[in-house]
Write an enzyme that holds these catalytic residues in place. Sequence first.
Site, PDB file in Angstrom:
ATOM      1  N   ARG B  35      27.331  37.914  21.671  1.00 36.26           N
ATOM      2  CA  ARG B  35      27.058  39.290  21.491  1.00 36.26           C
ATOM      3  C   ARG B  35      27.928  40.000  22.027  1.00 36.26           C
ATOM      4  NH1 ARG B  35      21.173  41.108  22.729  1.00 36.26           N
ATOM      5  NH2 ARG B  35      22.348  43.182  23.493  1.00 36.26           N
ATOM      6  N   ALA B  38      30.251  39.052  25.221  1.00 40.51           N
ATOM      7  CA  ALA B  38      30.905  37.899  25.022  1.00 40.51           C
ATOM      8  C   ALA B  38      32.154  38.114  23.901  1.00 40.51           C
ATOM      9  CB  ALA B  38      30.017  36.573  24.397  1.00 40.51           C
ATOM     10  N   HIS B  39      31.576  38.982  23.023  1.00 43.46           N
ATOM     11  CA  HIS B  39      32.723  39.704  22.051  1.00 43.46           C
ATOM     12  C   HIS B  39      33.791  40.349  22.688  1.00 43.46           C
ATOM     13  CE1 HIS B  39      29.975  38.472  18.758  1.00 43.46           C
ATOM     14  NE2 HIS B  39      31.214  38.939  17.793  1.00 43.46           N
ATOM     15  N   LYS B  40      33.366  41.120  23.539  1.00 39.44           N
ATOM     16  CA  LYS B  40      34.578  42.020  24.251  1.00 39.44           C
ATOM     17  C   LYS B  40      35.372  40.773  24.905  1.00 39.44           C
ATOM     18  CE  LYS B  40      35.020  45.504  27.830  1.00 39.44           C
ATOM     19  NZ  LYS B  40      36.429  45.228  27.765  1.00 39.44           N
ATOM     20  N   VAL B  43      37.504  38.759  22.486  1.00 36.28           N
ATOM     21  CA  VAL B  43      38.788  39.653  21.913  1.00 36.28           C
ATOM     22  C   VAL B  43      39.855  39.944  22.907  1.00 36.28           C
ATOM     23  CG1 VAL B  43      39.259  42.150  20.775  1.00 36.28           C
ATOM     24  CG2 VAL B  43      37.407  40.378  19.900  1.00 36.28           C
TER      25      VAL B  43
END
Lengths: 279, 187
Positions: B35, B38-40, B43
Site C-alpha cells: 500500500r 511500500a509503493h513509495k 517506485v
Amino acid sequence: MREIDVGRITEAVAELCVKACLYLGDDVVALLRKAKAEEESDFGLYVIDCLLENLEIAAREQIPICQDTGMTVVFLEIGQDLHLVGGDLTEAVNAGVRRGYQEGYLRKSVLSPLSRINTKDNTPAVIHTKIVPGDRLKITVAPKGAGSENMSRVKMLKPADGLEGIKQFVLETVLAAGASPCPPLILGIGIGGTMEKAALLAKEALLRKAGAPSPDPEVAQLEAEILDLVNQTGIGPQGLGGKVTALAVHIETYPTHIAELPVAVNIQCHAARHQETVL
Amino acid sequence: MRKIKLIEAPARQEQLDDLAIGEQVLLSGVIYTARDAAHKRLVDQLKAGKPLPVPLKNQAIFYVGPSPAKPGRVIGSCGPTTSSRMDSYAPLLLDEGLKIMIGKGQRSPEVTAAIKRNKAVYLVGIGGAAALIAQSVKAAELVDYADLGTEAIYRLAVERMPLIVAVDTKGNDLFVAGPKQYRTLPF
C-alpha cells in the site's frame, strides 16, 4: 466529592476499543437489512449481503469487521463534581488505546504526519472532553477509518447560500467521494458554530443511533431531503451503481455568527463503530 | 447474478483478456501486499535502478494493510484499501509488468490508460468486508520492508478470493458505467 482512579478509565477504554472494532450496532444492521428492500442493482444487493455476512464472520471468529481499525477518537463527558485521581487523564486514555489495540490484535495505523513513522501502538488518541453536570464519566470510543475520513470536508458557506447551498455542498462532497469511502454511507453533518465547531458537530452526529432523525423537525426534514438527494446520485453500494448510497443522514446544528454558515460533512462507511460506558 | 470466472495469479494473459467489467471472479494463486509506503519505496527503488524485493512481471498486488494475525491464524482482517492513493505509482509498475491490481474505488484516467496499454486488469474487493475476505487467504509470508509494520510487503497464498472486474484489459471502467444507470438527479 466522588473520585475515580484513572486506571479504571484505561481499563474501560481498552475494552471499548476491542468491542467497537469487532461488533457493529444493531442499528446499522437494521439499516443494512432495510437497504436490501430498497436496492435494485444486483451488485448493490451482493455488496449488502457480503457486509452482513462479514459481520457474522467477524463476531464468530473474533476478528475486526474491517482491517482499518482506525484512529481512535475518544469522547469524554466528565461530571463537574467528579475528581479524577491516580494519574494523568490523557495518558490514562492513551494507555487504554495501547492495551486495547495490542491485546485485541487491532491494526496500528497512527503515525507522525510528516516523517510518516508509525507510533506502533495506535496512540495518541484524538480526545474530546466536555465538562457536564453531575459526578459521572461517560466514555465513548469511536475508531474512525481513513477511507471515509479522507473524503470528508468543511466549507465556510455564505449566509446567502442558505439551505440550497448546504444541500449542494453535501451533494458535491458525496459525488467527489464516489466509491472511495466504501458506500453505503452514514453522513454526519455539522452546521453552524465556527469552523472547528462544525467539524466536531459532524463527528458527534455520527454517534447518534443510526437512522434516528433529529428531534428538531426542521433539521429532520433537511436530513430526509439530503438522504433522498444522495440516493439519487446512483453511486450505490461500493460505488458500483445502485439506489443506496447512504443509509442515513444525521445533522447537528449550533448557533453561528451573523456573517457565517460553516458546514462540515464527516463521511462514515457502514462500519459506524462506537461503544460507550459510564463510570 | 453475473457469471463467475476463475482466474489465477501470477496472471495468465488469456484469462485476463477474457474478463469484462462487472464480472465476478474468484482469484487463486500467489499475490503480494503493498500500500502507500511500500509503493513509495518500490517506485523510488525502480527509479534509482535498484533491484526490487518482489517480482512485477505478471504479478498481482493487493492494496491492503491487514490487522495483526491472532495466534493460530495466517492473517487478520484484510479488506482492500482505497486504490486512488496508489494512482501516482501504478502506471510505472504496470509498465514494468504488473498485471493485476486489487483494491477498492475508482482509478485515475492515467491508471486506466496504463491498464489498457499493458493489457492488465483492476479488480475490486468489497471494502469493509475484511473478515470475509480473510477467509480466502491460506498463507502469508513477510517479503520485505518489515519496518513498515502493517504496510510491509507480504506474499499471500489465496484461494478463491471473491473480486469484481472494475477495469478490464480494454480500459472499460465499471465506476463510470455502473452509477450512470442509477443516477436520477435532476441535473
